[in-house]
Design a protein around this motif. Structure first.
Motif, mmCIF file in Angstrom:
data_model
loop_
_atom_site.group_PDB
_atom_site.id
_atom_site.type_symbol
_atom_site.label_atom_id
_atom_site.label_comp_id
_atom_site.label_asym_id
_atom_site.label_seq_id
_atom_site.Cartn_x
_atom_site.Cartn_y
_atom_site.Cartn_z
ATOM 1 N N GLN A 78 10.131 -7.299 -7.934
ATOM 2 C CA GLN A 78 9.759 -9.011 -7.856
ATOM 3 C C GLN A 78 8.425 -9.095 -7.196
ATOM 4 O OE1 GLN A 78 13.147 -9.789 -5.251
ATOM 5 N NE2 GLN A 78 13.138 -11.957 -6.332
ATOM 6 N N VAL A 79 7.994 -8.473 -6.205
ATOM 7 C CA VAL A 79 6.785 -8.869 -5.716
ATOM 8 C C VAL A 79 5.579 -8.432 -6.613
ATOM 9 C CG1 VAL A 79 5.100 -8.128 -3.788
ATOM 10 C CG2 VAL A 79 7.520 -8.309 -3.161
ATOM 11 N N ALA A 80 5.821 -7.353 -7.326
ATOM 12 C CA ALA A 80 4.631 -7.192 -8.170
ATOM 13 C C ALA A 80 4.583 -8.146 -9.245
ATOM 14 C CB ALA A 80 4.700 -5.783 -8.985
ATOM 15 N N ARG A 81 5.786 -8.624 -9.638
ATOM 16 C CA ARG A 81 5.694 -9.656 -10.884
ATOM 17 C C ARG A 81 5.080 -10.934 -10.377
ATOM 18 N NH1 ARG A 81 10.090 -8.336 -12.408
ATOM 19 N NH2 ARG A 81 11.471 -9.733 -11.109
ATOM 20 N N ILE A 125 -2.594 -12.243 -1.561
ATOM 21 C CA ILE A 125 -1.701 -11.164 -2.383
ATOM 22 C C ILE A 125 -1.865 -10.131 -1.779
ATOM 23 C CG2 ILE A 125 -2.101 -12.278 -4.747
ATOM 24 C CD1 ILE A 125 -4.297 -10.805 -4.998
ATOM 25 N N GLY A 126 -3.020 -9.652 -0.719
ATOM 26 C CA GLY A 126 -3.048 -8.461 0.116
ATOM 27 C C GLY A 126 -1.882 -8.424 1.048
ATOM 28 N N ALA A 127 -1.373 -9.752 1.719
ATOM 29 C CA ALA A 127 -0.310 -9.691 2.936
ATOM 30 C C ALA A 127 0.921 -9.565 1.987
ATOM 31 C CB ALA A 127 -0.577 -11.188 3.284
ATOM 32 N N VAL A 128 1.116 -10.355 1.028
ATOM 33 C CA VAL A 128 2.508 -10.106 0.191
ATOM 34 C C VAL A 128 2.648 -8.666 -0.456
ATOM 35 C CG1 VAL A 128 3.650 -10.961 -1.978
ATOM 36 C CG2 VAL A 128 2.391 -12.739 -0.346
ATOM 37 N N ALA A 129 1.660 -8.024 -1.005
ATOM 38 C CA ALA A 129 1.826 -6.819 -1.316
ATOM 39 C C ALA A 129 2.264 -5.704 0.094
ATOM 40 C CB ALA A 129 0.625 -6.190 -1.799
ATOM 41 N N ALA A 130 1.623 -6.138 1.156
ATOM 42 C CA ALA A 130 1.960 -5.258 2.260
ATOM 43 C C ALA A 130 3.806 -5.476 2.406
ATOM 44 C CB ALA A 130 1.116 -5.808 3.510
ATOM 45 N N TYR A 131 4.250 -6.629 2.359
ATOM 46 C CA TYR A 131 5.521 -6.921 2.574
ATOM 47 C C TYR A 131 6.326 -6.441 1.406
ATOM 48 C CZ TYR A 131 5.567 -9.832 6.642
ATOM 49 O OH TYR A 131 5.418 -10.192 7.891
ATOM 50 N N GLY A 132 5.651 -6.296 0.308
ATOM 51 C CA GLY A 132 6.282 -5.422 -1.001
ATOM 52 C C GLY A 132 6.649 -4.104 -0.772
ATOM 53 N N LEU A 133 5.502 -3.327 0.060
ATOM 54 C CA LEU A 133 6.017 -2.293 0.259
ATOM 55 C C LEU A 133 6.896 -1.687 1.347
ATOM 56 C CD1 LEU A 133 4.902 0.795 -0.266
ATOM 57 C CD2 LEU A 133 3.215 0.436 1.358
ATOM 58 N N ALA A 134 7.101 -2.984 2.268
ATOM 59 C CA ALA A 134 7.926 -2.776 3.184
ATOM 60 C C ALA A 134 9.299 -2.895 2.393
ATOM 61 C CB ALA A 134 8.020 -3.839 4.154
ATOM 62 N N LEU A 135 9.407 -3.944 1.386
ATOM 63 C CA LEU A 135 10.607 -4.023 0.724
ATOM 64 C C LEU A 135 11.003 -2.690 -0.228
ATOM 65 C CD1 LEU A 135 10.170 -7.681 -0.568
ATOM 66 C CD2 LEU A 135 11.973 -6.837 0.908
ATOM 67 N N ALA A 136 9.971 -2.036 -0.585
ATOM 68 C CA ALA A 136 9.956 -0.740 -1.522
ATOM 69 C C ALA A 136 10.845 0.396 -0.410
ATOM 70 C CB ALA A 136 8.819 -0.472 -2.029
ATOM 71 N N ASP A 157 5.170 3.440 -4.979
ATOM 72 C CA ASP A 157 5.093 2.095 -4.814
ATOM 73 C C ASP A 157 3.812 1.696 -4.256
ATOM 74 O OD1 ASP A 157 8.561 2.726 -3.769
ATOM 75 O OD2 ASP A 157 7.960 2.364 -5.683
ATOM 76 N N ALA A 158 3.308 2.238 -3.431
ATOM 77 C CA ALA A 158 1.920 1.686 -3.083
ATOM 78 C C ALA A 158 0.991 1.459 -4.148
ATOM 79 C CB ALA A 158 1.286 2.595 -1.744
ATOM 80 N N ALA A 159 0.887 2.464 -4.774
ATOM 81 C CA ALA A 159 0.015 2.452 -6.091
ATOM 82 C C ALA A 159 0.290 1.564 -6.902
ATOM 83 C CB ALA A 159 -0.142 3.936 -6.804
ATOM 84 N N ILE A 163 -2.979 -2.402 1.259
ATOM 85 C CA ILE A 163 -2.127 -1.355 0.742
ATOM 86 C C ILE A 163 -2.633 0.146 1.829
ATOM 87 C CG2 ILE A 163 -1.326 0.241 -1.000
ATOM 88 C CD1 ILE A 163 0.284 -2.359 -0.776
ATOM 89 N N GLU A 164 -3.929 0.097 1.636
ATOM 90 C CA GLU A 164 -4.519 1.370 2.443
ATOM 91 C C GLU A 164 -4.280 1.396 3.742
ATOM 92 O OE1 GLU A 164 -8.292 2.491 -0.554
ATOM 93 O OE2 GLU A 164 -8.848 1.636 1.411
ATOM 94 N N ARG A 165 -4.164 -0.014 4.389
ATOM 95 C CA ARG A 165 -4.020 -0.262 6.005
ATOM 96 C C ARG A 165 -2.663 0.370 6.020
ATOM 97 N NH1 ARG A 165 -5.213 -5.196 9.984
ATOM 98 N NH2 ARG A 165 -3.290 -4.834 11.060
ATOM 99 N N MET A 166 -1.411 -0.291 5.351
ATOM 100 C CA MET A 166 -0.144 0.025 5.378
ATOM 101 C C MET A 166 -0.064 1.641 5.409
ATOM 102 S SD MET A 166 1.476 -2.857 5.685
ATOM 103 C CE MET A 166 3.185 -2.399 5.210
ATOM 104 N N LEU A 167 -0.741 2.286 4.224
ATOM 105 C CA LEU A 167 -0.245 4.014 4.296
ATOM 106 C C LEU A 167 -0.973 4.511 5.572
ATOM 107 C CD1 LEU A 167 -1.323 4.164 0.520
ATOM 108 C CD2 LEU A 167 0.913 4.438 1.686
#
Ligand SMILES: CSC[C@H]1O[C@H](OP(=O)(O)O)[C@H](O)[C@@H]1O
Length: 365
Positions: free
Chosen positions: A43-46, A59-70, A83-85, A101-105
Protein backbone atom coordinates in the motif's frame (compact mmCIF):
# COMPACT_ATOMS: atom_id res chain seq x y z
CA UNK A 1 0.30 23.13 9.77
CA UNK A 2 -3.41 23.66 10.31
CA UNK A 3 -6.39 22.63 8.25
CA UNK A 4 -9.14 24.82 9.59
CA UNK A 5 -8.19 24.99 13.26
CA UNK A 6 -6.85 21.47 13.45
CA UNK A 7 -3.05 21.00 13.44
CA UNK A 8 -1.83 18.24 11.13
CA UNK A 9 1.36 16.69 9.91
CA UNK A 10 1.39 15.01 6.49
CA UNK A 11 2.06 11.56 7.97
CA UNK A 12 1.22 10.12 11.38
CA UNK A 13 0.84 6.83 13.25
CA UNK A 14 -2.70 5.93 14.29
CA UNK A 15 -3.12 6.81 17.96
CA UNK A 16 -5.70 4.06 18.48
CA UNK A 17 -3.86 1.04 17.15
CA UNK A 18 -0.33 2.46 17.49
CA UNK A 19 0.96 0.93 14.23
CA UNK A 20 -1.09 1.84 11.11
CA UNK A 21 0.06 4.93 9.23
CA UNK A 22 -2.06 7.82 7.94
CA UNK A 23 -1.43 10.14 4.98
CA UNK A 24 -3.53 12.50 2.91
CA UNK A 25 -4.45 11.26 -0.57
CA UNK A 26 -2.90 14.20 -2.44
CA UNK A 27 -4.49 13.10 -5.73
CA UNK A 28 -7.88 14.13 -4.27
CA UNK A 29 -6.79 17.60 -3.10
CA UNK A 30 -7.97 20.35 -3.27
CA UNK A 31 -11.42 18.95 -3.78
CA UNK A 32 -11.57 16.28 -1.06
CA UNK A 33 -9.62 15.77 2.16
CA UNK A 34 -9.21 11.99 2.05
CA UNK A 35 -7.09 10.42 4.78
CA UNK A 36 -5.62 7.04 3.81
CA UNK A 37 -4.82 4.36 6.42
CA UNK A 38 -1.78 2.35 5.36
CA UNK A 39 -1.32 -1.09 6.88
CA UNK A 40 1.16 -2.90 4.66
CA UNK A 41 4.25 -2.41 2.50
CA UNK A 42 2.57 -2.65 -0.90
CA UNK A 43 0.00 0.00 0.00
CA UNK A 44 2.85 2.36 0.89
CA UNK A 45 4.75 1.57 -2.31
CA UNK A 46 1.63 2.12 -4.39
CA UNK A 47 0.88 5.43 -2.62
CA UNK A 48 4.37 6.70 -3.47
CA UNK A 49 4.35 5.49 -7.10
CA UNK A 50 0.88 6.90 -7.82
CA UNK A 51 1.73 10.15 -5.98
CA UNK A 52 -1.05 9.83 -3.47
CA UNK A 53 1.85 10.89 -1.28
CA UNK A 54 4.64 12.97 -2.83
CA UNK A 55 7.29 15.52 -2.03
CA UNK A 56 10.91 14.53 -1.47
CA UNK A 57 11.12 14.68 2.35
CA UNK A 58 7.64 13.21 2.78
CA UNK A 59 8.15 10.16 0.58
CA UNK A 60 11.31 9.42 2.56
CA UNK A 61 9.40 9.60 5.83
CA UNK A 62 6.49 7.52 4.52
CA UNK A 63 8.84 4.90 3.08
CA UNK A 64 10.47 4.66 6.51
CA UNK A 65 7.09 3.81 8.01
CA UNK A 66 6.51 1.48 5.05
CA UNK A 67 9.53 -0.52 6.18
CA UNK A 68 8.16 -0.61 9.72
CA UNK A 69 4.87 -1.99 8.37
CA UNK A 70 6.78 -4.56 6.28
CA UNK A 71 8.74 -5.73 9.32
CA UNK A 72 5.47 -6.46 11.13
CA UNK A 73 4.90 -9.14 8.50
CA UNK A 74 8.48 -10.44 8.43
CA UNK A 75 11.44 -8.97 10.35
CA UNK A 76 13.99 -11.46 9.06
CA UNK A 77 17.15 -10.30 7.29
CA UNK A 78 16.17 -11.39 3.78
CA UNK A 79 12.67 -9.93 3.98
CA UNK A 80 13.95 -6.67 5.45
CA UNK A 81 16.52 -6.21 2.66
CA UNK A 82 13.93 -7.11 0.02
CA UNK A 83 11.30 -4.74 1.39
CA UNK A 84 13.80 -1.91 1.86
CA UNK A 85 14.97 -2.23 -1.73
CA UNK A 86 11.41 -2.26 -3.03
CA UNK A 87 10.48 0.90 -1.13
CA UNK A 88 13.71 2.68 -2.06
CA UNK A 89 13.03 1.89 -5.71
CA UNK A 90 9.54 3.40 -5.92
CA UNK A 91 10.75 6.73 -7.34
CA UNK A 92 14.29 7.44 -8.64
CA UNK A 93 14.92 11.18 -8.35
CA UNK A 94 14.22 12.33 -4.78
CA UNK A 95 17.32 11.37 -2.76
CA UNK A 96 15.35 11.46 0.49
CA UNK A 97 13.88 8.05 -0.35
CA UNK A 98 17.32 6.39 -0.46
CA UNK A 99 18.55 8.43 2.48
CA UNK A 100 15.61 7.43 4.70
CA UNK A 101 15.80 3.73 3.84
CA UNK A 102 19.58 3.65 4.34
CA UNK A 103 19.14 5.35 7.71
CA UNK A 104 16.50 2.82 8.73
CA UNK A 105 18.70 -0.12 7.68
CA UNK A 106 21.66 1.29 9.60
CA UNK A 107 19.51 1.24 12.74
CA UNK A 108 17.85 -2.13 12.05
CA UNK A 109 20.55 -4.41 10.63
CA UNK A 110 22.45 -4.79 13.93
CA UNK A 111 19.29 -5.71 15.84
CA UNK A 112 17.76 -9.12 16.40
CA UNK A 113 14.56 -9.56 14.37
CA UNK A 114 12.43 -9.43 17.51
CA UNK A 115 13.52 -5.86 18.22
CA UNK A 116 13.21 -4.46 14.71
CA UNK A 117 9.56 -3.40 14.54
CA UNK A 118 9.74 -1.18 17.62
CA UNK A 119 13.08 0.27 16.48
CA UNK A 120 11.70 0.95 13.00
CA UNK A 121 8.76 2.95 14.33
CA UNK A 122 11.13 4.81 16.63
CA UNK A 123 13.55 5.71 13.82
CA UNK A 124 10.75 6.69 11.43
CA UNK A 125 9.40 8.94 14.17
CA UNK A 126 12.80 10.61 14.53
CA UNK A 127 12.96 11.12 10.75
CA UNK A 128 9.61 12.89 10.91
CA UNK A 129 10.44 15.04 13.92
CA UNK A 130 13.79 16.06 12.41
CA UNK A 131 12.21 16.94 9.06
CA UNK A 132 9.63 19.17 10.72
CA UNK A 133 12.33 20.91 12.76
CA UNK A 134 14.64 21.33 9.76
CA UNK A 135 11.87 22.86 7.67
CA UNK A 136 10.94 25.25 10.45
CA UNK A 137 14.58 26.35 10.52
CA UNK A 138 14.51 26.77 6.73
CA UNK A 139 11.51 29.02 7.26
CA UNK A 140 13.42 31.22 9.71
CA UNK A 141 16.46 31.53 7.44
CA UNK A 142 14.34 32.19 4.37
CA UNK A 143 12.25 34.75 6.27
CA UNK A 144 15.31 36.99 6.53
CA UNK A 145 15.58 37.07 2.73
CA UNK A 146 11.97 38.19 2.44
CA UNK A 147 12.44 40.75 5.21
CA UNK A 148 15.40 42.27 3.31
CA UNK A 149 13.23 42.77 0.23
CA UNK A 150 10.33 44.07 2.30
CA UNK A 151 12.62 46.63 3.95
CA UNK A 152 13.55 47.97 0.53
CA UNK A 153 9.88 48.13 -0.41
CA UNK A 154 8.81 50.26 2.52
CA UNK A 155 5.69 49.88 4.67
CA UNK A 156 3.20 49.52 1.80
CA UNK A 157 5.33 47.31 -0.33
CA UNK A 158 4.31 43.81 -1.25
CA UNK A 159 6.96 41.17 -1.79
CA UNK A 160 6.05 39.13 -4.85
CA UNK A 161 7.42 35.60 -4.81
CA UNK A 162 7.12 33.00 -7.57
CA UNK A 163 7.17 29.32 -6.71
CA UNK A 164 7.01 26.18 -8.85
CA UNK A 165 5.27 22.90 -8.05
CA UNK A 166 4.47 22.25 -4.39
CA UNK A 167 7.17 22.46 -1.77
CA UNK A 168 4.78 23.22 1.04
CA UNK A 169 3.92 21.46 4.26
CA UNK A 170 2.03 18.75 2.33
CA UNK A 171 5.30 17.87 0.51
CA UNK A 172 7.12 17.37 3.80
CA UNK A 173 6.27 16.19 7.29
CA UNK A 174 5.48 19.77 8.26
CA UNK A 175 6.14 23.42 7.37
CA UNK A 176 7.39 22.70 3.82
CA UNK A 177 10.61 23.98 2.33
CA UNK A 178 9.98 26.71 -0.26
CA UNK A 179 6.73 27.73 1.43
CA UNK A 180 8.05 27.75 5.01
CA UNK A 181 9.63 31.23 4.67
CA UNK A 182 6.43 32.47 3.03
CA UNK A 183 4.25 31.20 5.89
CA UNK A 184 6.56 32.80 8.43
CA UNK A 185 6.65 36.11 6.54
CA UNK A 186 2.86 36.14 6.32
CA UNK A 187 2.50 35.26 10.00
CA UNK A 188 5.03 38.01 10.88
CA UNK A 189 2.75 40.55 9.18
CA UNK A 190 4.84 41.10 6.05
CA UNK A 191 2.88 41.69 2.85
CA UNK A 192 3.68 38.80 0.58
CA UNK A 193 1.97 37.65 -2.60
CA UNK A 194 2.78 34.37 -4.31
CA UNK A 195 2.70 33.66 -8.04
CA UNK A 196 1.82 29.96 -8.11
CA UNK A 197 3.00 28.08 -11.19
CA UNK A 198 0.26 25.59 -12.06
CA UNK A 199 3.04 23.05 -12.75
CA UNK A 200 1.88 20.82 -15.53
CA UNK A 201 1.35 17.97 -15.95
CA UNK A 202 0.37 16.96 -12.39
CA UNK A 203 -0.58 20.53 -11.41
CA UNK A 204 0.92 20.35 -7.93
CA UNK A 205 0.97 24.15 -7.91
CA UNK A 206 -2.61 24.75 -9.03
CA UNK A 207 -4.03 22.03 -6.81
CA UNK A 208 -1.71 21.76 -3.80
CA UNK A 209 0.22 25.02 -3.38
CA UNK A 210 -2.90 27.08 -4.06
CA UNK A 211 -4.82 24.94 -1.54
CA UNK A 212 -2.10 25.34 1.09
CA UNK A 213 -1.72 29.10 0.65
CA UNK A 214 -5.47 29.67 0.51
CA UNK A 215 -5.97 27.63 3.67
CA UNK A 216 -3.37 29.79 5.43
CA UNK A 217 -4.72 33.07 4.07
CA UNK A 218 -1.65 33.89 2.00
CA UNK A 219 -2.49 36.05 -1.06
CA UNK A 220 -1.63 34.17 -4.23
CA UNK A 221 -2.37 34.02 -7.94
CA UNK A 222 -2.23 30.84 -9.99
CA UNK A 223 -0.51 31.31 -13.33
CA UNK A 224 0.20 29.14 -16.33
CA UNK A 225 3.70 27.70 -16.25
CA UNK A 226 4.55 29.74 -19.32
CA UNK A 227 3.71 33.08 -17.66
CA UNK A 228 6.66 33.24 -15.25
CA UNK A 229 9.14 34.73 -17.69
CA UNK A 230 6.73 37.47 -18.69
CA UNK A 231 6.08 38.35 -15.03
CA UNK A 232 9.82 38.60 -14.40
CA UNK A 233 10.41 40.76 -17.49
CA UNK A 234 7.81 43.21 -16.17
CA UNK A 235 9.31 43.48 -12.70
CA UNK A 236 6.44 41.57 -11.07
CA UNK A 237 8.62 38.99 -9.31
CA UNK A 238 10.95 39.98 -6.46
CA UNK A 239 12.30 36.51 -5.87
CA UNK A 240 11.78 32.90 -6.80
CA UNK A 241 11.79 30.20 -4.10
CA UNK A 242 11.46 26.55 -5.09
CA UNK A 243 11.99 23.21 -3.41
CA UNK A 244 14.13 20.37 -4.70
CA UNK A 245 14.36 16.62 -4.86
CA UNK A 246 18.12 16.32 -4.99
CA UNK A 247 21.02 18.78 -4.75
CA UNK A 248 24.55 17.70 -5.68
CA UNK A 249 27.63 18.53 -3.64
CA UNK A 250 28.40 21.24 -6.23
CA UNK A 251 24.96 22.85 -5.92
CA UNK A 252 23.18 21.56 -9.02
CA UNK A 253 19.44 21.26 -8.32
CA UNK A 254 16.99 18.62 -9.50
CA UNK A 255 13.42 19.74 -9.15
CA UNK A 256 10.03 19.46 -10.81
CA UNK A 257 10.10 19.77 -14.59
CA UNK A 258 10.03 23.42 -15.61
CA UNK A 259 12.23 24.66 -12.77
CA UNK A 260 15.20 25.06 -15.11
CA UNK A 261 13.16 27.31 -17.40
CA UNK A 262 12.21 29.52 -14.45
CA UNK A 263 15.86 29.71 -13.41
CA UNK A 264 16.82 30.83 -16.93
CA UNK A 265 14.17 33.55 -16.91
CA UNK A 266 15.22 34.65 -13.41
CA UNK A 267 18.87 34.81 -14.46
CA UNK A 268 17.99 36.83 -17.55
CA UNK A 269 15.99 39.31 -15.47
CA UNK A 270 18.28 39.50 -12.40
CA UNK A 271 15.59 37.97 -10.18
CA UNK A 272 17.05 36.13 -7.13
CA UNK A 273 16.46 32.38 -7.55
CA UNK A 274 16.57 30.54 -4.21
CA UNK A 275 16.24 26.83 -3.52
CA UNK A 276 15.01 25.65 -0.11
CA UNK A 277 16.00 22.21 1.16
CA UNK A 278 16.77 20.21 4.27
CA UNK A 279 20.22 18.60 4.19
CA UNK A 280 18.54 15.23 3.73
CA UNK A 281 17.99 16.34 0.13
CA UNK A 282 21.71 16.78 -0.55
CA UNK A 283 23.31 13.87 -2.39
CA UNK A 284 26.93 14.14 -1.29
CA UNK A 285 27.83 11.28 -3.62
CA UNK A 286 27.22 13.17 -6.86
CA UNK A 287 28.91 16.20 -8.36
CA UNK A 288 27.37 16.74 -11.78
CA UNK A 289 23.59 16.91 -11.60
CA UNK A 290 22.93 16.78 -15.31
CA UNK A 291 25.11 13.71 -15.77
CA UNK A 292 24.36 11.86 -12.56
CA UNK A 293 20.85 12.53 -11.26
CA UNK A 294 18.29 10.02 -12.60
CA UNK A 295 15.24 11.78 -14.03
CA UNK A 296 11.95 9.97 -13.49
CA UNK A 297 9.98 9.33 -16.66
CA UNK A 298 6.31 9.08 -15.78
CA UNK A 299 3.42 7.81 -17.90
CA UNK A 300 2.22 9.86 -20.86
CA UNK A 301 -1.37 9.80 -19.60
CA UNK A 302 -0.38 12.48 -17.05
CA UNK A 303 0.26 14.77 -20.05
CA UNK A 304 -2.60 13.68 -22.32
CA UNK A 305 -5.27 13.96 -19.61
CA UNK A 306 -6.15 16.36 -16.81
CA UNK A 307 -8.19 15.88 -13.66
CA UNK A 308 -10.56 18.43 -12.20
CA UNK A 309 -13.97 18.92 -10.66
CA UNK A 310 -17.09 19.16 -12.79
CA UNK A 311 -19.73 21.84 -12.23
CA UNK A 312 -21.81 19.32 -10.30
CA UNK A 313 -18.89 18.42 -8.02
CA UNK A 314 -17.61 15.19 -9.54
CA UNK A 315 -13.84 14.67 -9.80
CA UNK A 316 -13.25 13.61 -13.39
CA UNK A 317 -10.29 12.99 -15.67
CA UNK A 318 -10.65 14.13 -19.28
CA UNK A 319 -8.60 13.64 -22.43
CA UNK A 320 -6.71 16.70 -23.64
CA UNK A 321 -5.05 15.32 -26.77
CA UNK A 322 -6.29 13.53 -29.88
CA UNK A 323 -6.32 9.75 -29.68
CA UNK A 324 -3.03 8.35 -30.91
CA UNK A 325 -0.89 11.37 -30.04
CA UNK A 326 2.17 10.25 -28.11
CA UNK A 327 3.39 12.06 -24.96
CA UNK A 328 6.71 12.31 -23.13
CA UNK A 329 6.69 13.02 -19.41
CA UNK A 330 10.06 13.70 -17.75
CA UNK A 331 9.05 14.57 -14.19
CA UNK A 332 12.15 16.58 -13.20
CA UNK A 333 14.91 18.69 -14.66
CA UNK A 334 18.30 19.87 -13.41
CA UNK A 335 19.12 23.53 -12.82
CA UNK A 336 22.89 24.11 -12.93
CA UNK A 337 24.32 25.75 -9.81
CA UNK A 338 25.37 28.79 -11.86
CA UNK A 339 21.68 29.74 -12.19
CA UNK A 340 20.96 29.38 -8.46
CA UNK A 341 21.35 32.47 -6.28
CA UNK A 342 21.62 30.40 -3.15
CA UNK A 343 20.43 27.49 -1.05
CA UNK A 344 18.27 27.89 2.07
CA UNK A 345 19.00 25.02 4.46
CA UNK A 346 18.26 24.30 8.10
CA UNK A 347 21.74 25.60 8.96
CA UNK A 348 21.37 28.86 7.02
CA UNK A 349 21.80 30.18 3.51
CA UNK A 350 24.79 29.49 1.30
CA UNK A 351 26.02 29.73 -2.25
CA UNK A 352 25.01 26.88 -4.54
CA UNK A 353 28.55 25.60 -4.63
CA UNK A 354 30.87 23.01 -3.11
CA UNK A 355 32.41 25.68 -0.90
CA UNK A 356 29.06 27.07 0.08
CA UNK A 357 27.75 23.67 1.16
CA UNK A 358 31.05 22.76 2.82
CA UNK A 359 30.81 25.94 4.87
CA UNK A 360 27.47 24.88 6.34
CA UNK A 361 28.21 21.15 6.44
CA UNK A 362 31.95 20.81 7.15
CA UNK A 363 31.46 17.25 8.30
CA UNK A 364 30.60 16.36 4.69
CA UNK A 365 33.47 18.24 3.04
C1 LIG B 1 9.79 19.69 -0.55
S1 LIG B 1 10.21 18.66 -1.84
C2 LIG B 1 9.03 19.07 -3.00
C3 LIG B 1 9.46 18.69 -4.38
O1 LIG B 1 8.91 17.41 -4.73
C4 LIG B 1 8.09 17.59 -5.85
O2 LIG B 1 8.11 16.49 -6.70
P1 LIG B 1 6.84 15.46 -6.67
O3 LIG B 1 5.61 16.29 -6.55
O4 LIG B 1 6.98 14.74 -8.00
O5 LIG B 1 7.08 14.56 -5.50
C5 LIG B 1 8.64 18.81 -6.54
O6 LIG B 1 9.79 18.54 -7.27
C6 LIG B 1 8.91 19.68 -5.35
O7 LIG B 1 9.77 20.75 -5.55
Amino acid sequence: MKIGNVPYRSVWVDQQDGWSVHIFDQTRLPWELDILRLTERDQVARAIVTMQVRGAPLIGAVAAYGLALALRADAGDAAMERDAALLAGTRPTAINLRWAIERMLARLRPLPAAERVAAAYDEAGWICDEDAAQNEAIGRHGLRLIQEIAARRGADGVVNILTHCNAGWIATVDWGTALAPIYMAHDAGLKVHVWVDETRPRNQGASLTAWELGSHGVPHTVVADNAGGHLMQHGMVDMVIVGTDRVTRSGDVANKIGTYLKALAAHDNDVPFWVALPSTTIDWRVQDGLAEIPIEERGGAEVTTITGRTADGRIETVQLTPPGSGAANPAFDVTPARLVTGLITERGCCDASQDGLAGLFPEQA
